[in-house]
Design a protein around this motif. Structure first.
Motif, mmCIF file in Angstrom:
data_model
loop_
_atom_site.group_PDB
_atom_site.id
_atom_site.type_symbol
_atom_site.label_atom_id
_atom_site.label_comp_id
_atom_site.label_asym_id
_atom_site.label_seq_id
_atom_site.Cartn_x
_atom_site.Cartn_y
_atom_site.Cartn_z
ATOM 1 N N ALA A 33 0.818 -1.209 0.000
ATOM 2 C CA ALA A 33 0.000 0.000 0.000
ATOM 3 C C ALA A 33 0.853 1.260 0.000
ATOM 4 C CB ALA A 33 -0.929 -0.015 1.213
ATOM 5 N N ALA A 34 1.995 1.221 0.684
ATOM 6 C CA ALA A 34 2.869 2.397 0.728
ATOM 7 C C ALA A 34 3.378 2.735 -0.673
ATOM 8 C CB ALA A 34 4.032 2.146 1.679
ATOM 9 N N ARG A 35 3.769 1.709 -1.437
ATOM 10 C CA ARG A 35 4.236 1.941 -2.803
ATOM 11 C C ARG A 35 3.096 2.453 -3.673
ATOM 12 N NH1 ARG A 35 8.370 3.329 -6.164
ATOM 13 N NH2 ARG A 35 8.372 2.131 -8.098
ATOM 14 N N ARG A 36 1.920 1.894 -3.480
ATOM 15 C CA ARG A 36 0.754 2.326 -4.247
ATOM 16 C C ARG A 36 0.495 3.817 -4.035
ATOM 17 N NH1 ARG A 36 -2.767 -1.415 -2.291
ATOM 18 N NH2 ARG A 36 -3.894 0.067 -0.995
ATOM 19 N N ALA A 59 6.015 -9.594 -17.528
ATOM 20 C CA ALA A 59 7.343 -9.034 -17.255
ATOM 21 C C ALA A 59 7.554 -8.686 -15.784
ATOM 22 C CB ALA A 59 7.568 -7.801 -18.126
ATOM 23 N N GLU A 60 6.552 -8.085 -15.153
ATOM 24 C CA GLU A 60 6.724 -7.707 -13.753
ATOM 25 C C GLU A 60 6.988 -8.922 -12.872
ATOM 26 O OE1 GLU A 60 3.824 -4.676 -15.547
ATOM 27 O OE2 GLU A 60 4.172 -6.838 -15.660
ATOM 28 N N VAL A 61 6.413 -10.057 -13.236
ATOM 29 C CA VAL A 61 6.592 -11.279 -12.444
ATOM 30 C C VAL A 61 7.955 -11.893 -12.714
ATOM 31 C CG1 VAL A 61 5.725 -13.609 -12.003
ATOM 32 C CG2 VAL A 61 4.112 -11.724 -12.344
ATOM 33 N N LEU A 62 8.304 -12.105 -13.965
ATOM 34 C CA LEU A 62 9.535 -12.825 -14.272
ATOM 35 C C LEU A 62 10.786 -11.998 -14.000
ATOM 36 C CD1 LEU A 62 10.802 -11.999 -17.340
ATOM 37 C CD2 LEU A 62 8.617 -13.010 -17.990
ATOM 38 N N PHE A 63 10.638 -10.665 -13.911
ATOM 39 C CA PHE A 63 11.762 -9.820 -13.497
ATOM 40 C C PHE A 63 11.671 -9.445 -12.016
ATOM 41 C CE2 PHE A 63 12.044 -8.695 -18.144
ATOM 42 C CZ PHE A 63 13.351 -9.126 -18.333
ATOM 43 N N ASP A 64 10.654 -9.946 -11.308
ATOM 44 C CA ASP A 64 10.452 -9.694 -9.879
ATOM 45 C C ASP A 64 10.526 -8.201 -9.570
ATOM 46 O OD1 ASP A 64 9.899 -10.450 -7.238
ATOM 47 O OD2 ASP A 64 12.023 -10.560 -6.717
ATOM 48 N N GLN A 65 9.687 -7.434 -10.256
ATOM 49 C CA GLN A 65 9.624 -5.994 -10.070
ATOM 50 C C GLN A 65 8.284 -5.608 -9.450
ATOM 51 O OE1 GLN A 65 12.502 -3.917 -10.944
ATOM 52 N NE2 GLN A 65 13.182 -6.042 -10.786
ATOM 53 N N GLY A 66 8.156 -4.338 -9.090
ATOM 54 C CA GLY A 66 6.954 -3.883 -8.403
ATOM 55 C C GLY A 66 6.181 -2.840 -9.176
ATOM 56 N N LEU A 67 5.209 -2.262 -8.491
ATOM 57 C CA LEU A 67 4.385 -1.222 -9.089
ATOM 58 C C LEU A 67 5.250 -0.028 -9.479
ATOM 59 C CD1 LEU A 67 1.424 -1.271 -6.539
ATOM 60 C CD2 LEU A 67 1.380 -2.158 -8.876
ATOM 61 N N GLY A 68 5.063 0.452 -10.692
ATOM 62 C CA GLY A 68 5.777 1.629 -11.148
ATOM 63 C C GLY A 68 7.185 1.386 -11.646
ATOM 64 N N ASP A 69 7.665 0.135 -11.607
ATOM 65 C CA ASP A 69 9.051 -0.150 -12.005
ATOM 66 C C ASP A 69 9.220 -0.289 -13.507
ATOM 67 O OD1 ASP A 69 9.877 -0.134 -9.372
ATOM 68 O OD2 ASP A 69 9.773 -2.305 -9.138
#
Length: 202
Positions: A33-36, A59-69
């Motif tokens: 929630a903080a990142r959101r 891509a967000e899953v296989l590169f293990d990234q987060g919101l906004g990355d």
């Protein structure tokens, strides 16, 4: 002390994230929630990814990234059509990403459809699908019925098409503000293999 180039740092983050994912130890960063709340007013992704719509290639899953990355553009077969090119240009010109990754993958349905459609006795495809995979047909001429060879040729031609069709992107590559990486994702292994790069990304 020499400063790491933004494109190199962006690729390092992607490579490290993929190592976590492939090693079954993802950290799922920046997904709370903080990142959101942090990015609600704006975004500053570190890379743009043009990838395939395949449900196994998020891509967000296989590169293990987060919101906004990541700024992710997806269509069947990672085709550099007008919409995809415009989206990459937005990522570069407006969001200031230093790295563009074109991400292919093995066992791609769009690639296989283009191979199958090249057979003399192939049944006709629905018109919109046939028009979409037309961009893969030159790679079929280069790779024949070898899906891996066709996928590799198509990856190279997609990057070439991006640069040829976008003066904005080609100028950014020429002045060193943006690097481009062509990569392939292996479905079973979970690993992204960097195939080639345009620019100085280490």
């Amino acid at each position: 002390m020499t400063r790491t180039r933004p494109a190199t740092e962006a690729w390092r983050r992607l490579a490290e994230g993929n190592e976590r994912f492939a090693g079954d130890a993802p950290s799922h960063p920046r997904q709370d929630a903080a990142r959101r709340a942090e990015i609600a007013a704006g975004q500053a992704p570190s890379a743009a990814i043009l990838g395939c719509s395949d449900s196994r290639v998020a891509a967000e899953v296989l590169f293990d990234q987060g919101l906004g990355d990541l700024f992710v553009i997806r269509n069947a077969g990672q085709i550099a059509d007008a919409s995809a090119i415009a989206s990459v240009e937005y990522a570069v010109a407006v969001l200031g990403v230093p790295l563009v990754v074109v991400l292919a993958h093995d066992r791609c349905g769009a690639v296989q459809a283009a191979i199958d459609a090249s057979a003399p006795d192939a049944p006709p495809l629905p018109p919109l699908i046939a028009a979409h995979i037309r961009a893969i047909r030159p790679a079929v001429q280069a790779g024949g019925t070898d899906a891996a060879a066709v996928a590799g040729a198509h990856l190279e031609s997609t990057v070439a098409s991006l640069l040829a069709a976008s003066d904005l992107l080609s100028a950014a590559v020429a002045d060193g503000s943006v690097d481009v990486v062509g990569a392939t994702y292996r479905l079973a292994e979970g690993r992204v293999e960097r195939r080639f790069a345009i620019g100085d990304v280490a």
